[in-house]
Design a protein around this motif. Structure first.
Motif, PDB file in Angstrom:
ATOM      1  N   THR B  60       9.279  36.500   6.073  1.00  0.00           N
ATOM      2  CA  THR B  60      10.588  37.125   6.265  1.00  0.00           C
ATOM      3  C   THR B  60      11.548  35.963   6.434  1.00  0.00           C
ATOM      4  O   THR B  60      11.271  35.055   7.233  1.00  0.00           O
ATOM      5  CB  THR B  60      10.613  37.992   7.537  1.00  0.00           C
ATOM      6  N   LYS B  61      12.620  35.993   5.702  1.00  0.00           N
ATOM      7  CA  LYS B  61      13.525  34.860   5.871  1.00  0.00           C
ATOM      8  C   LYS B  61      14.868  35.338   6.393  1.00  0.00           C
ATOM      9  O   LYS B  61      15.284  36.458   6.135  1.00  0.00           O
ATOM     10  CB  LYS B  61      13.692  34.098   4.549  1.00  0.00           C
ATOM     11  N   CYS B  62      15.526  34.465   7.116  1.00  0.00           N
ATOM     12  CA  CYS B  62      16.889  34.764   7.521  1.00  0.00           C
ATOM     13  C   CYS B  62      17.625  33.452   7.697  1.00  0.00           C
ATOM     14  O   CYS B  62      17.020  32.416   7.967  1.00  0.00           O
ATOM     15  CB  CYS B  62      16.935  35.636   8.773  1.00  0.00           C
ATOM     16  N   ASN B  63      18.897  33.548   7.518  1.00  0.00           N
ATOM     17  CA  ASN B  63      19.656  32.307   7.550  1.00  0.00           C
ATOM     18  C   ASN B  63      20.460  32.109   8.819  1.00  0.00           C
ATOM     19  O   ASN B  63      21.232  31.157   8.919  1.00  0.00           O
ATOM     20  CB  ASN B  63      20.569  32.218   6.321  1.00  0.00           C
ATOM     21  N   ARG B  64      20.274  32.963   9.787  1.00  0.00           N
ATOM     22  CA  ARG B  64      21.002  32.774  11.036  1.00  0.00           C
ATOM     23  C   ARG B  64      20.071  32.981  12.213  1.00  0.00           C
ATOM     24  O   ARG B  64      19.235  33.886  12.212  1.00  0.00           O
ATOM     25  CB  ARG B  64      22.159  33.776  11.125  1.00  0.00           C
ATOM     26  N   ALA B  65      20.276  32.183  13.190  1.00  0.00           N
ATOM     27  CA  ALA B  65      19.414  32.262  14.372  1.00  0.00           C
ATOM     28  C   ALA B  65      19.564  33.595  15.088  1.00  0.00           C
ATOM     29  O   ALA B  65      18.592  34.169  15.581  1.00  0.00           O
ATOM     30  CB  ALA B  65      19.744  31.116  15.327  1.00  0.00           C
ATOM     31  N   GLU B  66      20.766  34.076  15.140  1.00  0.00           N
ATOM     32  CA  GLU B  66      20.998  35.341  15.844  1.00  0.00           C
ATOM     33  C   GLU B  66      20.244  36.464  15.158  1.00  0.00           C
ATOM     34  O   GLU B  66      19.645  37.318  15.798  1.00  0.00           O
ATOM     35  CB  GLU B  66      22.495  35.682  15.854  1.00  0.00           C
ATOM     36  N   THR B  67      20.301  36.411  13.860  1.00  0.00           N
ATOM     37  CA  THR B  67      19.582  37.432  13.098  1.00  0.00           C
ATOM     38  C   THR B  67      18.095  37.336  13.378  1.00  0.00           C
ATOM     39  O   THR B  67      17.410  38.340  13.563  1.00  0.00           O
ATOM     40  CB  THR B  67      19.825  37.220  11.584  1.00  0.00           C
ATOM     41  N   ALA B  68      17.626  36.115  13.400  1.00  0.00           N
ATOM     42  CA  ALA B  68      16.200  35.918  13.650  1.00  0.00           C
ATOM     43  C   ALA B  68      15.805  36.505  14.995  1.00  0.00           C
ATOM     44  O   ALA B  68      14.793  37.193  15.128  1.00  0.00           O
ATOM     45  CB  ALA B  68      15.868  34.428  13.605  1.00  0.00           C
ATOM     46  N   LEU B  69      16.609  36.241  15.987  1.00  0.00           N
ATOM     47  CA  LEU B  69      16.293  36.754  17.317  1.00  0.00           C
ATOM     48  C   LEU B  69      16.302  38.271  17.322  1.00  0.00           C
ATOM     49  O   LEU B  69      15.461  38.914  17.949  1.00  0.00           O
ATOM     50  CB  LEU B  69      17.306  36.236  18.340  1.00  0.00           C
ATOM     51  N   ALA B  70      17.280  38.806  16.636  1.00  0.00           N
ATOM     52  CA  ALA B  70      17.369  40.262  16.586  1.00  0.00           C
ATOM     53  C   ALA B  70      16.130  40.847  15.919  1.00  0.00           C
ATOM     54  O   ALA B  70      15.544  41.816  16.401  1.00  0.00           O
ATOM     55  CB  ALA B  70      18.634  40.688  15.834  1.00  0.00           C
ATOM     56  N   ILE B  71      15.747  40.225  14.856  1.00  0.00           N
ATOM     57  CA  ILE B  71      14.558  40.704  14.152  1.00  0.00           C
ATOM     58  C   ILE B  71      13.336  40.617  15.065  1.00  0.00           C
ATOM     59  O   ILE B  71      12.527  41.541  15.153  1.00  0.00           O
ATOM     60  CB  ILE B  71      14.302  39.865  12.874  1.00  0.00           C
ATOM     61  N   LEU B  72      13.236  39.520  15.745  1.00  0.00           N
ATOM     62  CA  LEU B  72      12.069  39.342  16.604  1.00  0.00           C
ATOM     63  C   LEU B  72      12.068  40.328  17.756  1.00  0.00           C
ATOM     64  O   LEU B  72      11.037  40.830  18.179  1.00  0.00           O
ATOM     65  CB  LEU B  72      12.040  37.910  17.142  1.00  0.00           C
ATOM     66  N   ARG B  73      13.237  40.557  18.278  1.00  0.00           N
ATOM     67  CA  ARG B  73      13.306  41.459  19.427  1.00  0.00           C
ATOM     68  C   ARG B  73      12.986  42.883  19.025  1.00  0.00           C
ATOM     69  O   ARG B  73      12.378  43.640  19.780  1.00  0.00           O
ATOM     70  CB  ARG B  73      14.715  41.408  20.028  1.00  0.00           C
ATOM     71  N   GLU B  74      13.432  43.181  17.833  1.00  0.00           N
ATOM     72  CA  GLU B  74      13.216  44.541  17.386  1.00  0.00           C
ATOM     73  C   GLU B  74      11.765  44.788  17.091  1.00  0.00           C
ATOM     74  O   GLU B  74      11.278  45.897  17.159  1.00  0.00           O
ATOM     75  CB  GLU B  74      13.968  44.694  16.072  1.00  0.00           C
TER      76      GLU B  74
END
Lengths: 150, 696
Positions: B60-74
């Motif tokens: 899974t790729k993402c280009n923003r840290a915030e997005t990454a955190l959101a994905i992980l949290r979810e």
């Protein structure tokens, strides 16, 4: 029949890019990732690189128009640019980037400016060569997978 | 890993163990490894994605840290490993690394084109499990699964160890496997350590690869509980087992706690990295920056938790100081709570700080002693030094001459003097002092109605902020400002020769402290003002230096209410005084006051709870008991008080000088804060006493 000469031409072009130091080992890594599911992977990546890095080049240019130079910012932009360039194996461009960063660190504005001009030259030259290369590659057909230049 | 080294072998091995996680990893591990890759560079991102796909990973790729955190949290258990770039526009890669480590406990690999030694080192210290230099090659990615296994394996190992050795092992494993619930294992913990080896062999879990430990989600509340427990135990004494017991959370295993503790320690260390190393103590908490722990310490805005955590100054120290101070309370000068370690204080103060308790402590003179000398300490040895120093500081602050009390000279950093003096080193000392002290006498009865941070604080106050005026005020009376003048219960008069604990004497203290801080007589009068004088400085210094987290500001505020209403001055439970400092916030130090308030809050809370952990409550408690938390407060307030100078660097000398200065300046009015004649005493004393009593 046609393919052979094209492939042959392709190989010659490719070899020359490596021999002349325009590309390095990382490019081979990209080629290895290319397969049937992604027959034009390398070209796609290089296209993406040129598109994205154009923005960085512009930023640096603009930053170089403001005096006094903000070396910190220049260095940061170049750091990004270098990372990108190295990921596609752009050897000469990467070398100029490193040099640019050195100038930034030592606060040598003149050096930065000169280096940047050279960098843009290399950047543009590489683009032209790769464009030509990919053109031939497309004509030569997707079968060919890069082999390590040995 | 026992696995035979091949990918496949692992999976087979695992089948034997019941470990297999419920969402078992496919047998073809590492194929199917779920990777999240974060990089703002689109070129690199696409290349990485392709490389990882080629390794048969699920990407899974993402280009923003915030997005990454959101994905992980979810999707908490949706990933096995994260790969992140270091330089990203929206969030620093290391910060992301911290977040992930704390919240999700996933292995994280950092990447960068930068291969400089310090950057790589940063990766190590932040807990990255690997660091890749760009351009990343396929070979490097092929083996990242090892980090997943390694992490699991270590986790299991812990479990095993903790689990009972006896045949329970197996069961344990299974139960653990099931859900890491610690209940089953808890019993086992005790025995297992030794078995570790044995267990390891057996359990070695070949299938670690397949193991999927249920991840424990460290929610804010859980983390707060954790930090509270750590603070209660003292950062150096906090062992997973005890923390777990204190937390008493069903389903939590010792292993969960252990790994979280490790991260927390890293975090603290990082925080304190900024602080002066002189004292080393503070290192840990000196830089409260963390956002991660934010919620915890939000109480006063102070990063009490951070402080507490990192802190060397356990609330206890403050408490102790305060208590000590109070103990003496009548005595002369209460020990000026060493504001020094505000940072420390805060860290320890942990939300649990309850000022209320502190007060009581103040009443206990005995404690005083602790404060000064042996400042209890939850702090680690090095901290102790500080703690001692705190005592020293107090002493010193109070008595101009840094009391010899502890060698921690650092403590006394209370340099009353200009904030600057303190510079980090002092702070550490101060801070440290604060903490240890608190440990014992957690609550220095801050009896202050007005936190008269007499000891030292006062001094500071005067010097730093303008509180001087206050100090001068002949009536030290409760610092005009909101005065939480926490009069640190410098009761120690005797012991602390002037311990004017530099409780960050918040401005408030100025009024009160004036007496105390002036080291000279602290002992005698310390009634309330004990040493605050210097403390102010300290606080100021601390504040300044304090790495951010000291949100003492809040602390100070609370003090305003603190009961101190004014008489604290005399007794200034040091803790109180700290509070006072905060009280100060009322006027004098714009920033500081806040801090003071915060501090005081912290202190108060500290005081109450005797445990460092209540900085958060400080505010509330301030009123009740600044006492022992004074120390805590100190830290906090210090920070706030003077702009956070206090805590950071209470250079003893500075403090002393500051105190002296104040003393001189003000002295005429009141007795030079010698506390001998604590002018306050008349009125304040009663008040203080009254306050103290009430608090108790």
């Amino acid at each position: 029949m046609e393919r052979n000469p094209l492939r042959r031409q392709l190989q010659i072009m490719r070899k020359s890019l490596f021999d002349q130091g325009y590309l390095d080992e990382q490019f081979v890594q990209l080629e290895e990732l290319q397969d049937e599911s992604n027959p034009n992977f390398v070209e796609e990546v290089v296209t993406l690189y040129y598109r994205d890095s154009a923005r960085l080049i512009l930023n640096i240019e603009q930053a170089l128009e403001r005096k006094p130079y903000n070396f910190h910012k220049l260095d940061a932009y170049m750091h990004q640019f270098k990372g990108s360039s190295s990921s596609i194996g752009a050897k000469k461009v990467k070398a100029e980037s490193t040099l640019f960063r050195e100038y930034c660190k030592s606060g040598n504005g003149e050096g930065c400016m000169r280096c940047f001009q050279q960098l843009k030259k290399e950047y543009t030259t590489l683009r032209k060569k790769l464009e030509a290369y990919f053109q031939v590659a497309r004509q030569a057909g997707p079968m060919e997978t890069a082999c390590r230049p040995k | 890993m026992n696995s035979s080294g091949g990918k496949g072998s692992m999976s087979t091995a695992s089948s034997s163990a019941a470990w297999k996680a419920v969402d078992s990893v496919p047998d073809q591990f590492p194929a199917g490894l779920r990777v999240l890759v974060v990089d703002d560079d689109p070129t690199c991102l696409i290349i990485l994605e392709k490389m990882l796909r080629t390794c048969s990973y699920e990407v899974t790729k993402c280009n923003r840290a915030e997005t990454a955190l959101a994905i992980l949290r979810e999707n908490k258990n949706g990933f096995d490993i994260v790969i992140s770039d270091v330089h990203m526009p929206d969030m620093d890669g290391f910060k992301l690394l911290e977040h992930i480590g704390l919240e999700m406990d996933l292995p994280v690999i950092m990447m960068s084109a930068d291969d400089g030694k310090h950057v790589v080192m940063k990766g190590v210290t932040h807990g990255a499990c690997d660091y890749l230099i760009k351009p990343v090659r396929m070979e490097a990615l092929k083996n990242i699964w090892q980090h997943v296994i390694r992490k699991r394996k270590n986790g299991w190992k812990e479990l095993e160890q903790s689990g009972s050795v006896e045949e329970g092992d197996r069961q344990q494993k299974q139960s653990e496997d099931a859900e890491y619930s610690s209940s089953a294992n808890e019993g086992n913990w005790k025995s297992s350590k030794k078995r570790k080896d044995d267990d390891d062999e057996t359990e070695d879990r070949d299938d670690t690869s397949t193991l999927k430990k249920p991840r424990v989600v460290w929610s804010v509340e859980l983390h707060q509980q954790f930090v509270a427990a750590v603070n209660q135990l003292g950062i150096d004494k906090a062992v997973p087992k005890k923390i777990l017991e204190l937390m008493n959370v069903p389903g939590l295993t010792r292993e969960n706690v252990a790994s979280h503790l490790q991260k927390y320690r890293l975090y603290l260390r990082r925080l304190s990295g900024v602080s002066p190393h002189a004292n080393n103590l503070n290192n840990s908490f000196m830089n409260p920056q963390d956002e991660t722990f934010g919620p915890l310490s939000s109480v006063n805005g102070l990063d009490l938790q951070a402080l507490a955590a990192g802190g060397q100054l356990p609330a206890q120290c403050l408490a102790t100081l305060q208590a000590a101070a109070l103990g003496r309370s009548n005595a002369k000068s209460s020990i000026p709570m060493p504001l020094v370690d505000q940072r420390n204080i805060f860290s320890f103060e942990n939300p649990k700080l309850r000022f209320g308790e502190g007060q009581q402590q103040l009443m206990n003179n005995n404690k005083q002693v602790n404060l000064l000398h042996g400042i209890p300490t939850t702090m680690e040895p090095k901290q102790l030094t500080t703690s001692q120093s705190i005592g020293n500081i107090n002493m010193q602050v109070a008595s101009h001459g840094v009391q010899s009390s502890q060698n921690n000279s650092s403590l006394i950093n209370m340099q009353v003097a200009p904030h600057g003096v303190q510079s980090s080193q002092n702070n550490s000392a101060l801070m440290q002092m604060g903490q240890p002290q608190f440990a014992h006498a957690p609550r220095l009865p801050l009896s202050l109605g007005q936190p008269i941070i007499s000891n030292g604080v006062a001094a500071n106050v005067s010097t730093q902020n303008g509180i001087r005026e206050n100090i001068r005020a002949p009536g030290y009376n409760p610092v005009p400002q909101t005065s939480s003048m926490l009069n640190f219960p410098m009761n120690h008069a005797s012991e602390l020769p002037g311990n004017s604990f530099p409780l960050g004497s918040t401005p408030g203290m100025s009024g009160c402290i004036s007496k105390g801080t002036f080291q000279e007589d602290f002992n005698s009068e310390i009634k309330g003002s004990v040493g605050f004088m210097p403390s102010y400085d300290i606080f100021n210094d601390l504040n300044q230096h304090k790495p951010q987290s000291w949100e003492l500001q809040n602390v100070g505020m609370t003090f305003d209410d603190s009961r101190h209403s004014n008489s604290l001055q005399g007794n200034l439970d040091l803790s109180q005084s700290v509070l006072v400092q905060q009280g100060f916030s009322s006027g004098q130090m714009s920033g500081q006051n806040r801090n003071a308030a915060l501090v005081s809050k912290a202190m108060l809370s500290a005081g109450d709870s005797t445990e460092p952990g209540n900085p958060l409550n400080a505010s509330q408690h301030l009123n009740s008991l600044p006492v022992d938390n004074t120390i805590r407060v100190k830290t906090e307030s210090v920070a706030d008080v003077t702009d956070n100078l206090f805590i950071d660097h209470f250079g003893q000398e500075d403090l002393m000088s500051a105190l002296l200065k104040q003393h001189q300046g003000i002295a005429p009015a009141e007795n030079e804060f010698d506390f001998d004649g604590y002018s306050l005493d008349n009125i304040q004393q009663d008040q203080i006493n009254g306050i103290i009593r009430t608090d108790e």
